[in-house]
Design a protein around this motif. Sequence first.
Motif: not given
Length: 89
Positions: A15-40
């Motif tokens: 369960k801890w590995r699965v939760l960590l992996a899901l957290g990393c997936l959410v973090g990656a999605k937020l980074a993909n959305v956030g980088v263009p906004l920061v660059m703007k």
Amino acid sequence: MATLKTLFPYLWVYKWRVLLALGCLVGAKLANVGVPLVMKRLIDSLSVSPSHPQALLVLPLGALVARLVVAKARVDERRVPPRDAEENP
């Protein structure tokens, strides 16, 4: 949904590995959305109004950088390694 119900008992062991992996997936999605906004914001903060004294430097410095890039490309173009006679009989 039936597949998740079937896999759940096996995933619960990790369960801890699965939760960590899901957290990393959410973090990656937020980074993909956030980088263009920061660059703007960064690019928008670089704008200079024409009445500003620094605006007079934009054209000469831009031309200098462009000239240096072209000169470097020409120098790199001339630096072709010599052919070895043994490689090409």
